[in-house]
Design a protein around this motif. Structure first.
Motif, mmCIF file in Angstrom:
data_model
loop_
_atom_site.group_PDB
_atom_site.id
_atom_site.type_symbol
_atom_site.label_atom_id
_atom_site.label_comp_id
_atom_site.label_asym_id
_atom_site.label_seq_id
_atom_site.Cartn_x
_atom_site.Cartn_y
_atom_site.Cartn_z
ATOM 1 N N GLN A 21 -58.612 -76.228 30.073
ATOM 2 C CA GLN A 21 -58.209 -77.374 30.888
ATOM 3 C C GLN A 21 -59.459 -78.030 31.444
ATOM 4 O O GLN A 21 -60.287 -77.376 32.089
ATOM 5 C CB GLN A 21 -57.298 -76.917 32.021
ATOM 6 C CG GLN A 21 -56.703 -78.066 32.803
ATOM 7 C CD GLN A 21 -55.755 -77.586 33.889
ATOM 8 O OE1 GLN A 21 -55.923 -76.507 34.442
ATOM 9 N NE2 GLN A 21 -54.758 -78.401 34.190
ATOM 10 N N PHE A 27 -60.443 -87.481 31.899
ATOM 11 C CA PHE A 27 -59.332 -86.699 31.363
ATOM 12 C C PHE A 27 -59.168 -85.370 32.087
ATOM 13 O O PHE A 27 -58.603 -84.423 31.556
ATOM 14 C CB PHE A 27 -59.519 -86.490 29.860
ATOM 15 C CG PHE A 27 -59.593 -87.786 29.102
ATOM 16 C CD1 PHE A 27 -58.460 -88.542 28.887
ATOM 17 C CD2 PHE A 27 -60.806 -88.259 28.631
ATOM 18 C CE1 PHE A 27 -58.515 -89.740 28.204
ATOM 19 C CE2 PHE A 27 -60.882 -89.466 27.949
ATOM 20 C CZ PHE A 27 -59.734 -90.210 27.736
ATOM 21 N N GLY A 30 -56.414 -82.368 31.773
ATOM 22 C CA GLY A 30 -55.805 -82.327 30.444
ATOM 23 C C GLY A 30 -56.269 -81.089 29.690
ATOM 24 O O GLY A 30 -57.357 -80.575 29.922
ATOM 25 N N GLU A 32 -57.342 -79.062 26.197
ATOM 26 C CA GLU A 32 -58.074 -79.401 24.982
ATOM 27 C C GLU A 32 -58.591 -78.132 24.316
ATOM 28 O O GLU A 32 -58.568 -77.054 24.900
ATOM 29 C CB GLU A 32 -59.258 -80.305 25.325
ATOM 30 C CG GLU A 32 -60.293 -79.608 26.193
ATOM 31 C CD GLU A 32 -61.472 -80.485 26.572
ATOM 32 O OE1 GLU A 32 -61.546 -81.638 26.112
ATOM 33 O OE2 GLU A 32 -62.329 -79.998 27.318
ATOM 34 N N GLU A 112 -50.157 -79.571 28.750
ATOM 35 C CA GLU A 112 -50.292 -81.024 28.559
ATOM 36 C C GLU A 112 -51.584 -81.320 27.805
ATOM 37 O O GLU A 112 -52.642 -81.550 28.400
ATOM 38 C CB GLU A 112 -50.295 -81.738 29.915
ATOM 39 C CG GLU A 112 -48.938 -81.806 30.570
ATOM 40 C CD GLU A 112 -47.955 -82.647 29.773
ATOM 41 O OE1 GLU A 112 -48.329 -83.727 29.263
ATOM 42 O OE2 GLU A 112 -46.797 -82.210 29.649
ATOM 43 N N TRP A 113 -51.498 -81.306 26.474
ATOM 44 C CA TRP A 113 -52.658 -81.543 25.624
ATOM 45 C C TRP A 113 -53.140 -82.986 25.749
ATOM 46 O O TRP A 113 -52.331 -83.907 25.901
ATOM 47 C CB TRP A 113 -52.293 -81.281 24.163
ATOM 48 C CG TRP A 113 -52.032 -79.862 23.847
ATOM 49 C CD1 TRP A 113 -50.816 -79.260 23.707
ATOM 50 C CD2 TRP A 113 -53.010 -78.828 23.643
ATOM 51 N NE1 TRP A 113 -50.983 -77.925 23.421
ATOM 52 C CE2 TRP A 113 -52.316 -77.628 23.377
ATOM 53 C CE3 TRP A 113 -54.403 -78.797 23.659
ATOM 54 C CZ2 TRP A 113 -52.967 -76.430 23.119
ATOM 55 C CZ3 TRP A 113 -55.057 -77.604 23.407
ATOM 56 C CH2 TRP A 113 -54.341 -76.440 23.140
ATOM 57 N N LEU A 114 -54.438 -83.184 25.644
ATOM 58 C CA LEU A 114 -54.979 -84.533 25.512
ATOM 59 C C LEU A 114 -54.485 -85.088 24.170
ATOM 60 O O LEU A 114 -54.253 -84.325 23.228
ATOM 61 C CB LEU A 114 -56.504 -84.506 25.552
ATOM 62 C CG LEU A 114 -57.100 -84.074 26.896
ATOM 63 C CD1 LEU A 114 -58.616 -83.988 26.806
ATOM 64 C CD2 LEU A 114 -56.698 -85.034 28.009
#
Length: 130
Positions: A21, A27, A30, A32, A112-114
């Motif tokens: 995260q 971002f 988010g 990743e 909550e993926w980018l």
């Protein structure tokens, strides 16, 4: 539109994938796959090894290119080479990220993926042993 070239490590261990995260920037918060920008004169593999060493205090072995994601964010175009990787040594210490999780195939979409990283989920699922 400016193109930003980056690399990402899809680290798989014991049928789980490592997700981080973001702890900073536009971002922030988010999720990743860890990695970063390719510096001038670096190959994508070299950049990935350097970035993971810097961000996670860990040495990885890139096993192969999983995919190259092309994604248009509002202010730039992202070109992201994503490699399947395994840990060679180290304990994945978070130096720049807020949090991390090991996700198995059934809960890959639980964070909550980018947007650019989200596009990898189906390919990653295909690379998990059944």
């Amino acid at each position: 539109m400016k193109t930003v070239r980056v690399v990402a490590a899809v680290i798989i261990h014991e049928n789980k994938v490592f997700a981080t995260q973001r702890g900073y920037g536009a971002f922030k918060d988010g999720w990743e796959f860890p990695g970063g920008k390719i510096e001038p004169g670096e190959s994508p593999r070299e950049a990935l090894i350097r970035e993971i060493r810097e961000e996670l205090d860990t040495d990885i072995e890139p096993l192969g290119l999983l995919d190259t994601v092309e994604y248009d964010y509002p202010d730039f175009h992202l070109s992201m080479d994503c490699f399947l990787c395994k840990v060679k040594s180290g304990n994945l210490v978070l130096k720049e990220h807020e949090a991390a999780r090991w996700l198995d195939r059934t809960i890959l979409d639980s964070v909550e993926w980018l947007p650019a990283d989200r596009g990898l989920l189906s390919k990653i699922s295909q690379n998990f042993p059944s």
